[in-house]
Design a protein around this motif. Structure first.
Motif, mmCIF file in Angstrom:
data_model
loop_
_atom_site.group_PDB
_atom_site.id
_atom_site.type_symbol
_atom_site.label_atom_id
_atom_site.label_comp_id
_atom_site.label_asym_id
_atom_site.label_seq_id
_atom_site.Cartn_x
_atom_site.Cartn_y
_atom_site.Cartn_z
ATOM 1 N N ARG A 1 57.122 -80.402 -10.359
ATOM 2 C CA ARG A 1 58.414 -80.569 -11.014
ATOM 3 C C ARG A 1 58.375 -80.176 -12.485
ATOM 4 N NH1 ARG A 1 61.087 -84.911 -13.651
ATOM 5 N NH2 ARG A 1 59.200 -86.191 -13.424
ATOM 6 N N ASN B 1 57.050 -73.815 -12.838
ATOM 7 C CA ASN B 1 58.373 -74.169 -12.317
ATOM 8 C C ASN B 1 59.507 -73.744 -13.240
ATOM 9 O OD1 ASN B 1 59.718 -75.272 -10.084
ATOM 10 N ND2 ASN B 1 60.085 -77.204 -11.136
ATOM 11 N N GLN C 1 62.502 -69.109 -11.291
ATOM 12 C CA GLN C 1 63.269 -69.306 -10.066
ATOM 13 C C GLN C 1 62.555 -68.621 -8.902
ATOM 14 O OE1 GLN C 1 66.144 -71.042 -9.299
ATOM 15 N NE2 GLN C 1 65.784 -70.423 -7.179
ATOM 16 N N SER D 1 59.876 -71.603 -1.503
ATOM 17 C CA SER D 1 59.046 -72.706 -1.988
ATOM 18 C C SER D 1 58.130 -73.152 -0.857
ATOM 19 C CB SER D 1 59.917 -73.882 -2.440
ATOM 20 O OG SER D 1 60.840 -73.474 -3.433
ATOM 21 N N LYS E 1 64.222 -75.390 -5.135
ATOM 22 C CA LYS E 1 65.435 -75.155 -5.915
ATOM 23 C C LYS E 1 66.541 -74.569 -5.050
ATOM 24 C CE LYS E 1 62.785 -73.958 -10.088
ATOM 25 N NZ LYS E 1 61.480 -73.677 -9.461
ATOM 26 N N LYS E 2 67.760 -74.829 -5.473
ATOM 27 C CA LYS E 2 68.915 -74.268 -4.799
ATOM 28 C C LYS E 2 68.792 -72.748 -4.728
ATOM 29 C CE LYS E 2 73.974 -74.269 -4.975
ATOM 30 N NZ LYS E 2 75.175 -74.738 -5.737
ATOM 31 N N THR F 1 69.522 -80.091 -2.286
ATOM 32 C CA THR F 1 69.629 -78.769 -2.910
ATOM 33 C C THR F 1 70.203 -77.720 -1.962
ATOM 34 O OG1 THR F 1 67.306 -78.370 -2.331
ATOM 35 C CG2 THR F 1 67.765 -79.138 -4.570
#
Length: 439
Positions: free
Chosen positions: A153, A158, A161, A165, A194-195, A219
């Motif tokens: 995190r 991180n 983008q 993942s 992440k989105k 997400t």
């Protein structure tokens, strides 16, 4: 700057691989890394990224992914840590380490940007991560495979983008930093999800999986899980090659082979297959041949690596209890139930008791030593956790290896484990053939 000057300069930054983290949430700040990358014109935005976090198997899984993508003809960057022998191992393009001269130039050119953030607590890992992104941009790569350093995190990697993942198996590690439960540790690892990405996860304990699934749900990220969506079977060992089958929702891969030994490496390979298949969502199609050949050609030193055979010398970091259990299973599959000699060194922040209990139970002789790093635990402390009749302390790792080799028969098995730092030192000595006269 010369390479020596670069190493000295890098050592001038806070290095949490060598020193203890005082306050995780204040020491690790993504905003600082993002600010640094912005000042460097955001090199991480020039290519696609696959991001890998977890406790066990991060490096191996990343290596599998990079090897597959290389076989497909993509230009691939690979960023991993720690290194075994040279800092340059951490940054690779198409399997080749960054050159010392190139690394020196990148660090020298970027030095003004690093200095601006030094007083804000800029760390060695943040500097080196930025250097990796700059090199990947310079080399015009198509895709980077980035392994997290600590957690996920708040890790410097991180700040970029990712489109995929990857979460490898999660177990208790760095409990004083990340949390003392699987759920808390999984929360940190799952922070890389992440989105707009896709998540591939290795099999997880329920407590960790619940956190990963919750993060994916919040997400809006699709999750593929090895053992549920990606099936593995037919695992067998044939002439120091793992042979196995993998079935995904897209394809069935039969009789895959890898020289990375252990059932855990088969799981890592299956996780890597899920990751490269997920690239299809981004318009990158990976052929079955690239997957098959890429897995077969993956090389990842220091992980159940049989580096010598007269006698057998096996190298494996095995830095936590779960990894130690996987190592012992792999050793028994390869060498049977015969006892082996263990050269053991462990870092201070690891589960010394758990690692000792698992590894020492299978040995005929234990030699305790320490790597040349401030993180290495005192062998006298390690000895307190070993219930074994034959334990010897030889503080210098080269002397420890020399002692063991002097008493070994040709068919003996010697295992070096407990720390990648120790494995790197022993491996370097063997590669340089400094100890051949002892055989």
């Amino acid at each position: 700057m010369t390479c020596r000057e670069v190493v000295k300069y890098l050592d001038s930054f806070i290095d949490y691989e060598k020193s203890q983290v005082k306050d995780y949430r204040s020491d690790f700040k993504l905003e600082r890394t993002r600010s640094l990358l912005s000042s460097l014109e955001d090199p991480q935005k020039m290519f696609k990224i696959i991001h890998v976090a977890g406790t066990k198997g991060k490096g191996s899984t990343a290596a599998f992914i990079a090897s597959i993508l290389k076989e497909e003809g993509l230009r691939v960057g690979l960023y991993t840590s720690p290194h075994l022998i040279s800092f340059c191992e951490r940054i690779r393009v198409d399997g080749e380490m960054i050159g010392e001269d190139t690394l020196s130039r990148i660090i020298a050119d970027s030095r003004p940007h690093f200095e601006k953030l030094r007083d804000q607590g800029l760390s060695f890992f943040e500097v080196y991560t930025a250097a990796a992104f700059l090199y990947f941009k310079e080399m015009l790569i198509d895709i980077a495979v980035m392994e997290t350093g600590l957690g996920g995190r708040l890790d410097a990697t991180n700040a970029a983008q990712s489109i995929v993942s990857v979460i490898t198996p999660i177990s208790i590690e760095h409990a004083h930093i990340l949390g003392d439960t699987l759920g808390r540790i999984a929360y940190e690892k799952a922070g890389i999800i992440k989105k707009g990405s896709i998540c591939i996860s290795a099999p997880q304990d329920k407590e960790a999986l619940d956190v990963i699934e919750d993060r994916c749900s919040r997400t809006g990220v699709g999750l593929s899980l090895v053992g549920r969506d990606i099936k593995v079977d037919g695992i067998g060992l044939d002439k120091e090659r793992e042979r196995f089958n993998v079935r995904t929702v897209h394809r069935e891969y039969r009789e895959l082979e890898t020289t990375l030994l252990g059932r855990h490496q088969v799981v890592n390979a299956a996780t890597a297959i899920g990751a490269v298949e997920a690239l299809g969502k981004s318009g990158i199609s990976i052929s079955e041949d690239s997957i098959r050949i890429g897995i077969a050609r993956t090389n990842w030193p220091g992980r159940m690596e049989i580096i010598e055979r007269d006698p057998f010398i096996v190298l494996d970091g095995a830095q936590n209890t779960a990894s130690a259990k996987a190592l012992i299973e792999a050793m028994k599959r390869r060498f049977g139930d015969e006892k082996f000699t263990l050269i053991l060194g462990i870092s201070k922040d690891k589960d010394i008791k758990g690692i000792c209990e698992v590894l020492s139970a299978e040995t005929s002789r234990v030699v305790l030593t320490r790597a040349r790093t401030p993180r290495a635990a005192d062998p006298e402390i390690i000895k307190e956790y070993i219930d074994h009749g034959s334990v010897e302390i030889i503080p210098d790792s080269k002397d420890a290896l020399r002692s063991v080799l002097a008493k070994a028969d040709k068919k003996d098995v010697i295992l070096v484990a407990g720390s990648l730092y120790l494995v790197g030192e022993i491996r370097e000595n063997l590669i340089r053939e400094e100890l051949k006269q002892l055989k």
